[in-house]
Design a protein around this motif. Structure first.
Motif, PDB file in Angstrom:
ATOM      1  N   SER A  39      37.080  43.409  35.407  1.00  0.00           N
ATOM      2  CA  SER A  39      35.658  43.786  35.414  1.00  0.00           C
ATOM      3  C   SER A  39      34.908  43.082  36.541  1.00  0.00           C
ATOM      4  CB  SER A  39      35.017  43.451  34.067  1.00  0.00           C
ATOM      5  OG  SER A  39      35.564  44.246  33.028  1.00  0.00           O
ATOM      6  N   LEU A  40      35.206  41.795  36.738  1.00  0.00           N
ATOM      7  CA  LEU A  40      34.568  41.062  37.837  1.00  0.00           C
ATOM      8  C   LEU A  40      34.911  41.689  39.187  1.00  0.00           C
ATOM      9  CD1 LEU A  40      35.162  37.366  36.684  1.00  0.00           C
ATOM     10  CD2 LEU A  40      32.969  38.547  36.765  1.00  0.00           C
ATOM     11  N   LEU A  41      36.164  42.085  39.358  1.00  0.00           N
ATOM     12  CA  LEU A  41      36.581  42.690  40.619  1.00  0.00           C
ATOM     13  C   LEU A  41      35.879  44.026  40.836  1.00  0.00           C
ATOM     14  CD1 LEU A  41      40.432  41.953  40.509  1.00  0.00           C
ATOM     15  CD2 LEU A  41      38.640  40.658  41.686  1.00  0.00           C
ATOM     16  N   ARG A  42      35.723  44.793  39.773  1.00  0.00           N
ATOM     17  CA  ARG A  42      35.046  46.086  39.898  1.00  0.00           C
ATOM     18  C   ARG A  42      33.565  45.893  40.212  1.00  0.00           C
ATOM     19  NH1 ARG A  42      36.165  51.100  35.904  1.00  0.00           N
ATOM     20  NH2 ARG A  42      38.213  50.663  36.795  1.00  0.00           N
ATOM     21  N   GLU A  43      32.943  44.909  39.577  1.00  0.00           N
ATOM     22  CA  GLU A  43      31.528  44.649  39.869  1.00  0.00           C
ATOM     23  C   GLU A  43      31.361  44.186  41.314  1.00  0.00           C
ATOM     24  OE1 GLU A  43      27.624  42.375  37.979  1.00  0.00           O
ATOM     25  OE2 GLU A  43      29.639  41.615  37.491  1.00  0.00           O
TER      26      GLU A  43
END
Length: 386
Positions: A39-43
């Motif tokens: 999720s952090l990478l996508r954000e």
């Protein structure tokens, strides 16, 4: 040239919740490390497409929590690799990771160092068993000492740790013992926070019910003076209300906050701020969904998880510039203030003349700052800027 910014990455998971803590931290049966990292990478990818951030250099990165050291070095490394692939990273970028002594694993820390982390901040809080138990900490005094040894052996010559003082029933002798134990590790940086009773925490409830009595103001002042004296003697100089450092070892990430610089926050409950440069709306602030599960669901469906947005008008932005900058012992640059708001601080806030007259504030070498007396009553001054 576009101004650099600071990047904050929130990892909200803890192995236990301390009774004084009001941070966005969560205890769960199993930490969803892989899903949360994704999720952090996508954000992060989402903000790469935003004009306000793309191609701007990152000057500092801070993994905060929660307890970021609950995540494996491989996850931290994956995040840092994506940051480097997304934004230009300054050559001297400060990369900090918060850790708690109970989660310090020797192999993790060698891994963090290899992944690119170059600064560790350890939540020691105290070396006294009685105070650690009172504060609800999951580690022992011996684990705190071992954690600091591990940090140094892993090659971190830039590290910091926190102490909490002004605990109910704490004596000056106990505080002196904590400071002596801390200084034995020759830390480049140390943060000393007085205990606060925050709304919505167990300690806040105990305080408001009358079952927990804070120290007197005189006792707190005596402790603050002891901290400053002992740390100064050891070469750690106060550069902010609660922070002390050796020359060149201040927290660059936090200094960016106090100087009202831009910062981008990723993760559950993370906050962001960007100077807009517009006369009517000089700043914009937003924050993410606080619940980690809801945050990950939002990211999965839309690649962003903003829950609140606020445009900051000139008066509010000027007030924030003042109370953030005055936290630092150097104070605020009058020229920088005038450049941003087209007026001097005294023109926007006439009470400054009263504080200068009362010797709570002084103007020196182009900076406006709190005096030693002013630092002792800083909160009563700060509320005038809100």
């Amino acid at each position: 040239m576009r101004q650099p910014f600071s990047l904050y990455i929130h990892i909200p998971y803890c192995i236990s919740k301390c009774p004084y803590c009001d941070f966005n931290s969560h205890v769960v049966p199993e930490i969803p490390e892989k899903q949360y990292t994704e999720s952090l990478l996508r954000e992060l990818d989402h903000y790469d497409l935003q004009e306000g951030w793309r191609n701007r250099a990152v000057q500092s990165i801070f993994f905060g929590g929660g307890t970021p050291s609950t995540f494996k070095a491989a996850s931290i490394g994956n995040i840092l690799a994506r940051v480097a692939a997304t934004f230009p990273v300054a050559a001297e970028c400060e990369i900090t990771l918060e850790a708690n002594p109970g989660t310090v694993d020797r192999e993790y820390f060698f891994g963090y160092r290899d992944a690119g982390v170059n600064r560790i901040s350890v939540g020691v809080q105290s070396f006294q068993p009685r105070l650690l138990k009172f504060l609800g900490r999951a580690h022992s005094a011996d684990e705190a000492s071992k954690a600091l040894d591990v940090v140094r052996k892993a090659g971190f010559d830039n590290f910091s740790f926190d102490l909490i003082y002004a605990n109910p029933g704490q004596s000056l002798n106990e505080l002196a013992a904590d400071l002596d134990a801390a200084l034995a590790f020759q830390p480049p940086h140390l943060s000393a926070y007085n205990l606060t009773f925050e709304e919505g925490t167990p300690f806040g409830y105990e305080y408001r019910s009358g079952r927990m009595k804070p120290l007197t103001e005189d006792d707190e002042i005596a402790m603050a003076e002891l901290i400053e004296r002992k740390l100064n003697e050891a070469g750690l100089h106060r550069y902010e209300i609660s922070n002390y450092a050796r020359p060149g070892r201040h927290s660059r990430h936090n200094v960016n906050y106090w100087r009202a610089g831009d910062y981008l926050g990723l993760g559950a409950g993370a906050h962001s701020y960007r100077n807009m440069g517009a006369k009517g709306v000089p700043g914009r602030r937003w924050s993410n969904e606080k619940n980690p599960g809801c945050y990950m669901e939002r990211i999965e469906s839309t690649s962003e998880a903003v829950a609140d947005r606020e445009d900051i008008d000139c008066i509010k932005a000027a007030g924030e510039f003042m109370f953030l900058g005055l936290r630092m012992t150097e104070g605020i640059s009058i020229a920088a203030f005038h450049s941003r708001f087209e007026k001097t601080p005294a023109e926007l806030f006439p009470r400054i003349a009263v504080w200068i007259e009362a010797m709570l504030m002084e103007e020196k070498n182009g900076f406006l700052r709190l005096t030693r007396s002013g630092l002792l009553v800083a909160n009563s001054i700060f509320v005038e800027f809100i």
